[in-house]
Each structure stands twice: as C-alpha cells, then as structure tokens.
Design a protein around this motif. Structure first.
Motif, mmCIF file in Angstrom:
data_model
loop_
_atom_site.group_PDB
_atom_site.id
_atom_site.type_symbol
_atom_site.label_atom_id
_atom_site.label_comp_id
_atom_site.label_asym_id
_atom_site.label_seq_id
_atom_site.Cartn_x
_atom_site.Cartn_y
_atom_site.Cartn_z
ATOM 1 N N GLY A 169 64.947 29.661 34.190
ATOM 2 C CA GLY A 169 64.249 29.019 35.305
ATOM 3 C C GLY A 169 63.394 29.979 36.095
ATOM 4 N N ALA A 170 62.776 30.926 35.414
ATOM 5 C CA ALA A 170 61.909 31.923 36.056
ATOM 6 C C ALA A 170 60.824 32.313 35.071
ATOM 7 C CB ALA A 170 62.709 33.150 36.482
ATOM 8 N N ASN A 171 59.735 32.837 35.609
ATOM 9 C CA ASN A 171 58.592 33.222 34.782
ATOM 10 C C ASN A 171 58.081 34.584 35.239
ATOM 11 O OD1 ASN A 171 56.476 33.176 32.966
ATOM 12 N ND2 ASN A 171 55.291 31.615 34.053
ATOM 13 N N PRO A 172 58.880 35.642 35.035
ATOM 14 C CA PRO A 172 58.461 36.958 35.542
ATOM 15 C C PRO A 172 57.200 37.499 34.912
ATOM 16 C CG PRO A 172 60.417 37.140 34.147
ATOM 17 C CD PRO A 172 60.206 35.684 34.406
ATOM 18 N N ALA A 173 56.818 37.019 33.739
ATOM 19 C CA ALA A 173 55.546 37.471 33.157
ATOM 20 C C ALA A 173 54.381 37.151 34.086
ATOM 21 C CB ALA A 173 55.324 36.806 31.797
ATOM 22 N N VAL A 174 54.508 36.078 34.866
ATOM 23 C CA VAL A 174 53.493 35.696 35.838
ATOM 24 C C VAL A 174 53.859 36.169 37.235
ATOM 25 C CG1 VAL A 174 52.657 33.664 37.099
ATOM 26 C CG2 VAL A 174 52.479 33.748 34.620
ATOM 27 N N ALA A 175 55.108 35.983 37.627
ATOM 28 C CA ALA A 175 55.496 36.228 39.015
ATOM 29 C C ALA A 175 55.795 37.688 39.310
ATOM 30 C CB ALA A 175 56.714 35.371 39.373
ATOM 31 N N THR A 574 57.122 21.764 39.383
ATOM 32 C CA THR A 574 56.213 22.708 40.032
ATOM 33 C C THR A 574 56.628 24.129 39.693
ATOM 34 O OG1 THR A 574 57.545 22.875 42.053
ATOM 35 C CG2 THR A 574 55.896 21.115 41.961
ATOM 36 N N ALA A 575 55.669 25.049 39.722
ATOM 37 C CA ALA A 575 55.980 26.447 39.441
ATOM 38 C C ALA A 575 54.846 27.327 39.927
ATOM 39 C CB ALA A 575 56.220 26.668 37.948
ATOM 40 N N ARG A 576 55.090 28.636 39.886
ATOM 41 C CA ARG A 576 54.064 29.598 40.281
ATOM 42 C C ARG A 576 53.009 29.729 39.197
ATOM 43 N NH1 ARG A 576 58.518 33.108 42.403
ATOM 44 N NH2 ARG A 576 58.313 33.093 44.665
ATOM 45 N N GLU A 577 51.821 30.120 39.644
ATOM 46 C CA GLU A 577 50.796 30.581 38.721
ATOM 47 C C GLU A 577 50.352 31.969 39.167
ATOM 48 O OE1 GLU A 577 47.607 27.819 38.837
ATOM 49 O OE2 GLU A 577 47.274 28.006 40.986
ATOM 50 N N ALA A 578 49.677 32.679 38.296
ATOM 51 C CA ALA A 578 49.419 34.097 38.531
ATOM 52 C C ALA A 578 48.667 34.365 39.824
ATOM 53 C CB ALA A 578 48.654 34.682 37.340
ATOM 54 N N ASP A 579 47.705 33.535 40.162
ATOM 55 C CA ASP A 579 46.875 33.809 41.332
ATOM 56 C C ASP A 579 47.180 32.870 42.492
ATOM 57 O OD1 ASP A 579 45.487 35.923 40.152
ATOM 58 O OD2 ASP A 579 44.200 34.534 39.075
ATOM 59 N N GLY A 580 48.375 32.323 42.521
ATOM 60 C CA GLY A 580 48.696 31.362 43.569
ATOM 61 C C GLY A 580 50.011 31.641 44.241
ATOM 62 N N TYR A 581 50.119 32.767 44.915
ATOM 63 C CA TYR A 581 51.334 33.143 45.629
ATOM 64 C C TYR A 581 51.192 32.782 47.103
ATOM 65 C CZ TYR A 581 55.212 35.932 43.704
ATOM 66 O OH TYR A 581 56.380 36.339 43.130
ATOM 67 N N ASN A 582 52.322 32.476 47.745
ATOM 68 C CA ASN A 582 52.334 32.284 49.207
ATOM 69 C C ASN A 582 51.248 31.304 49.660
ATOM 70 O OD1 ASN A 582 54.380 34.276 49.311
ATOM 71 N ND2 ASN A 582 52.826 35.857 49.240
ATOM 72 N N THR A 583 51.241 30.141 49.021
ATOM 73 C CA THR A 583 50.246 29.072 49.207
ATOM 74 C C THR A 583 48.822 29.555 48.943
ATOM 75 O OG1 THR A 583 49.902 29.273 51.617
ATOM 76 C CG2 THR A 583 51.741 27.896 50.884
#
Length: 686
Positions: A169-175, A574-583
């Motif tokens: 349940g994580a994607n460290p390659a991106v996050a 929903t999940a993170r994307e590489a260029d979309g941190y902290n809204t």
C-alpha cells in the motif's frame, strides 16, 4: 559568490541533506545539490527535491492580506496581525474550543512545538491537530498499541540486511525516490526480492519481482490470510513469540482459515503462499497511505506488525516500517503536542500534564485532557475561528465541499508561503518563510533530526513561522513566549528538555552536536548516544507497554464503508503522483490544472458513450468532477484512480474515519461515470 549552506530537503520524509547556494543577483536559491557529508543520503538527491527547493512553481505570497468588502487586499503586517488577533480573541472569549488550529508536517520542529504550545497552553483548545493525521495517524496508533511508543523500530541501515522487501500500500518509487533507490540496490543482490502489495500496478510494482493485487480495501483480510498460512504451515517463531509478546493465543482464536481470508481479499492461495514465504525470510515490511487511509487503518497496520512479530522479523534487518510522507511528520508527532505531549508523554496522564504546564508556566487546567476529534472532526464541530499553518484543508480534507463550507462559515487565518485554495477563502493571509529561508530542525521517518538552514535572508513582506506564532501568542497570552522573534535554538532546547527521560528522549541533541555530526537519531538521552534499532539490546527485548512485551492484535476485515453498487458501480481510489505533493502548491503555478483519471481501457470502453473529447464526469454521493482519461492497464477494471493532491479529487472522497486513529478513509468510495456537461472545463478547485 554566495557560500554553500548545508540544510535538509523538506520535500518528503527521507530527510536528505542538501547544499544550497543563494543567488548572487536577485533573490532565491541559485544552486541545490545533495550533501555528501550528510549521513542520511551521502550526497544522493532526487530531481524533484532539488527542483522544488530551488525553483518551485507555486504562486508565492509576498504581502499580508486582509479581506475587505469581500476581497483580499494587501496590507501591512501590523494591520494583518491586529485583524488576526481580533478574530481569534473574539472566538476564544466565547469558548476555548471555538478556536481550531491546524498545523503541518511542513513546519520545522521549532515552529511545530511553538504552535502546539500556543494551541494547547494558550488557547487551551481541543481543536488542534496537524495535516499529518490525514496520512500517518493509523500507523502512529498501531505502533503505540503494539509497542507502547510511536515510530518505526527499524532504520535505513536495515535495508541492506533484508532478504525480502514487502512494500504494501505504498509507492516509494514515486513518493520517496532516494529511499527506493536503496531498496532497489539491495534487491540487486542475489536472492533478494521486492514484493509489492497494491491493487494498482504502481511504479514500485513495475520495479519489483513480485506483485500481489488484493481487492481494494481488503488488505486486512490478506494480512490475516498470510498469518493463518504461516500458522498452518508451522512457521511461527515460537521462541520469540513466547519470550517477547502477549496476545498470540487470542490472535489464533480470531484467525479465519487462510483460504477463507484469501477469498475475502480477492487473491488466490498462491499469492498468500508467496507472501508467507517472503515473511519466512529476513523481511522488512513497508507500508503507506494505502493501509493507513482506511476506516480499519489501525487494525490493518497492527496486522502487518503481527506478521513481523509472528515470524520473528522484529529484529535488525527486518521489521515494520511505516513510510512517512511529509518532511516533518515525525517532528509533529514528537514535539507539537497534537496527539501526545512533547517526548510522547501520554496526553491524559495528570503527572505529564502537570510537567508540561509547569514548563510552560500556565495553569494545568488550561491544558485539554484529550487530544481532540482530529482534523475532520474539528471542522465538523463548526469552530468560530480557524488558524491554518502550512496546510491547505480546502483541498486536502475528504468531502472537501463540506470542509470549504465550514471554513467559509468561520473566521480564517491562513499562514502559508504560497497561494492555496485555503488562502483564497481566508479572512487574513500571513505570508510565511519556506525552504531556503527558514532556520530550525526537522525529523525524518527513521527518527533522525538534522538542521534546516536559510540560504538567503527572509524577503521583505514575509516572516518566519515561529515569529508569526510568537507574535500572535504573546499578544493574546502575554509571557507565553519570551520574545516575538524567538531564537530557534532556544526553542529547540526548550523542547528537548521536555523530552528528557521519555520514550522519545531528545535531550542529548543540541545545535552544536548537529553542527558537528550533521544528523542524530533519537532516542538520544545524552550527547554521546544515538538511537538504533528500537526495543532491542544485547539479544533481549523490552517495550514500554504495561507488560514490557509487544502486543498482538485481533482485527477482522469489515465491509467497506461505501462499496460499489447498482447506482455507483465503480470504486475510486486515490494516491500520490510524482509532482503532486502537499496538494501540489509547490509544483503548480497557482492553477490546479487538468484532473487526470487513470482508468483501465476495458472500463473506458464500457462507458465509451459517456466520453467526450477524452474527458469523463466522475460523480460520488458528495460531488462531481470532470477529468481527462488516461487509459492505463495497471489500474484494475472497475476502478478509477485519481491523484490525491489535486484540489478537485477530495470533492468525491469520504469523511468516514478510523475510530481509533481519526484518520479518514480516502482510498475507496463508490462512483459512477457520466458525460461531461457541454462546455464544462476540466475540474479545478473552484
């Protein structure tokens, strides 16, 4: 030419050391690179951490603003502070809990400590929290329940020692790109593998040897299936369980059969055997928001911890490793007084409350005796005034239209470095210093504290977070802070003194020590000590629980709070994307941009009559957005994937919460697709 300044990247919680050099002409950071002397990353750095430090794309705030006749207008600091104090005082005089304060994992330790001191020791409000609760609270609660203390027991040093890296349940390659590089390098050794558990074939799964895809939200069932299989095949580390744990017999009584749990999780038994075999090795189990952001997030995180306990993987080179998102989430946990008093002093314990009150020189009855309802609950309670610091609840809260309405009904002070959807609805906007302008410290996900240093002077019109907090605090509660411009080092020393003798003892860490060593991991009770693998010493185990033993759990998979059905037949995740941190406020130029939905081609084909120019309307029971379609076979059929940091996404998500951690269920809700309305532009925050 400007001098190089050693600092710490504030992009994610890996905590990489950076070297910054200020511009010789104009303003800003001219060059950013990794710091080879920093013990965490030894010179490695990811491209986006360097880019967002040096050249963020957000719309900078440069002058204070006050709302007048419905519009935000630039003003002086004196006027803005006076207006903020007036609104906060009026709400506080009505009731201490009429003031809500929301901090952030983007603050330094010093600013987070000061904000908590003001919220709890000044306002005395229960309605205080940080946006870190939206992503980490379930892991935090699970660690407390299992071990008696928060934070991963393992460290980055254990990555090279593990034979299996189970990323769940994580994607460290991106996050967390630098950390994932370490994991990938470790997996290049003979016999070492990465196993990913995720309904979506993520970037991490693409770089793994194995991928297991359970049904969305059924992670607890899968974890129980693995544990049942380990029991059935007689692979429990009985010696460790008997010597260091409690509750295993109760766990056994609660377990379904492996086959029954596997069917509930939507996986075949060979996938269960694959994961049971992985846990039979020396294994690190990493997890992230895919586990935490669930109404059973705490129970699921506990189940992953149970797997490490039952297999004897709580040891150097193995263990349960929650992956923290924001740069200083750990700092808010140990110093900000949001869920525990500094040093993880128990919130309701009268002796610890008295110690904190004496240190702050405030009446003990001013301090609340419970940590409050969490970020979602505080807005649902309808506060009269809300003060947000380095966070964007209009975009970041679930069921975001309701969050926006709660803020529009309140007096809002928004303190930030960039324009956000929250500053747009605020009554007072206070521009704060950001990376490269701030002095202090930060704490990464493996408990390591290091310095944050400015590479340039704070620009005219902008003030450091800690100065803004102390100025407002002293005006409302004279004497709470010794100065309206506190020395960050003095604030750090005040914080570390309060941790002395606690499970999160930082009293042996000083600015001088950080100057000499670059970074120090807590617990560190004296100037020569530094934390290593927690709870373990000389082949023996000791935990700060009532029995001194680690605790097993008995959670059972429950139905999702909003499963897909006839009216809303698809599942949103929903999940993170590489260029979309902290809204995304540092990675977008003030505009939200197009919302992009990843959808399996078969799902797109099944709804082809609703697609208009590659766009589709996505509706939940709470809202409707329009998105551009990205046909992606890595997303299962029947699922819609949206980036959690786009400000339109959370118009759809659920505000149901884990009852133990108060973390919202961002990950699964029921949606349907429709044709976009004519001439409707792609979804934005507005």
């Amino acid at each position: 030419m400007s001098d190089w300044v050693p600092t710490t990247c504030m992009r994610c919680a890996v905590g990489c050391g950076h070297m910054h050099r200020g511009a010789d002409v104009g303003y800003g950071i001219d060059v950013a690179r990794g710091d080879a002397a920093h013990p965490v990353n030894q010179g490695l750095a990811c491209a986006r951490g360097l880019r967002e430090s040096k050249d963020p794309d957000g719309e900078w705030l440069t002058r204070p603003m006050v709302r007048s006749d419905g519009d935000l207008r630039q003003t002086t600091w004196d006027v803005a502070i006076a207006h903020a104090i007036e609104g906060l005082r009026e709400a506080h005089e009505a009731d201490s809990d009429s003031v809500a304060v929301l901090g952030s994992g983007q603050q330094t330790n010093e600013a987070a400590y000061a904000l908590g001191k003001l919220a709890r020791g000044g306002f005395g409000t229960r309605h205080y929290d940080a946006n870190t609760t939206l992503c980490m609270a379930s892991a935090v609660t699970a660690y407390y329940q299992a071990f008696g203390s928060d934070a991963p027991p393992c460290t980055y040093g254990d990555i090279d020692e593990a034979d299996r890296h189970v990323v769940w349940g994580a994607n460290p390659a991106v996050a967390h790109p630098v950390m994932f590089r370490w994991i990938r390098q470790a997996a290049d050794e003979d016999g070492v593998e990465i196993v990913v558990v995720d309904p979506v074939r993520s970037e991490t799964a693409e770089n793994a040897e194995r991928h297991v895809a359970p049904d969305p939200g059924k992670d607890l069932a899968l974890a129980r299936a693995i544990l049942a299989r380990i029991v059935e095949t007689d692979r429990v580390d009985t010696a460790f369980v008997e010597s260091a744990t409690d509750g295993f017999e109760d766990l056994l009584a609660s377990l379904p059969s492996a086959a029954e749990a596997a069917a509930d999780a939507g996986v075949e038994m060979d996938a269960v055997d694959l994961l049971a075999d992985a846990l039979d090795q020396q294994a690190l189990v990493y997890w992230g928001m895919g586990v935490n952001q669930h109404v059973q997030g705490t129970e699921t995180a506990r189940a992953l911890i149970d797997l490490t306990l039952a297999t004897g993987n709580l040891r150097p080179g193995g263990g349960p490793f929650s992956l923290t998102g924001q740069a200083n989430s750990m700092g808010t946990r140990i110093c900000s007084s949001k869920g525990s008093w500094p040093g993880q002093r128990p919130f309701a314990d009268p002796d610890h409350r008295r110690t904190v009150a004496e240190a702050w020189d405030v009446p003990v009855d001013r301090l609340p005796d419970d940590p409050g309802p969490g970020p979602v609950g505080m807005l649902e309670d309808g506060p009269d005034a809300v003060w947000t610091v380095a966070t964007n609840p209009v975009a970041g809260m679930p069921e975001a239209d309701s969050a926006r309405q709660a803020l529009e009904d309140a007096f809002v002070v928004a303190q930030d470095a960039f324009h956000t959807e929250t500053t747009a609805v605020a009554d007072v906007v206070l521009p704060a210093a950001t990376w490269g302008e701030s002095e202090g410290t930060t704490t990464n996900m493996e408990r390591t504290i290091s310095r944050v240093r400015p590479a340039m002077e704070v620009p005219s019109g902008v003030r450091p977070d800690i100065d803004i907090i102390a100025t407002i605090g002293n005006r409302l509660f004279p004497g709470l802070f010794g100065s309206t411009s506190p020395d960050p080092e003095a604030v750090f020393d005040e914080f570390t003194a309060l941790t002395e003798g606690t499970v999160a003892d930082c009293s042996g860490i000083t600015y001088d020590r950080l100057e000499a060593e670059h970074a120090v991991r807590w617990p560190a009770s004296d100037t020569d000590s530094s934390g290593s693998y927690r709870y373990y010493d000389d082949e023996s185990w000791a935990f700060p629980t009532a029995s001194g033993r680690a605790q097993f759990s008995t959670g059972r998979q429950e139905p999702l709070p909003e499963p897909a059905g006839e009216e809303y037949p698809l599942t949103l995740t929903t999940a993170r994307e590489a260029d979309g941190y902290n809204t995304g406020v540092r990675s977008r130029d003030g505009a939200a941009g197009v919302l992009v939905a990843r959808i399996h081609p078969d799902t797109v084909a099944a709804h082809s009559e609703r697609v208009v120019d590659d766009h589709i309307e996505i509706a939940s029971r709470r809202g409707t957005v329009t998105a551009r379609i990205d046909a992606d076979e890595g997303v299962p059929t029947g699922m819609i994937w949206l980036p959690i940091h786009h400000p339109a996404t959370n118009r759809l998500t659920l505000s149901d919460r884990d009852p133990q951690s108060k973390e919202p269920h961002f990950k699964q809700c029921a949606v349907k697709l429709a044709a976009p309305e004519a001439d409707l532009p792609p979804a934005t925050a507005d």
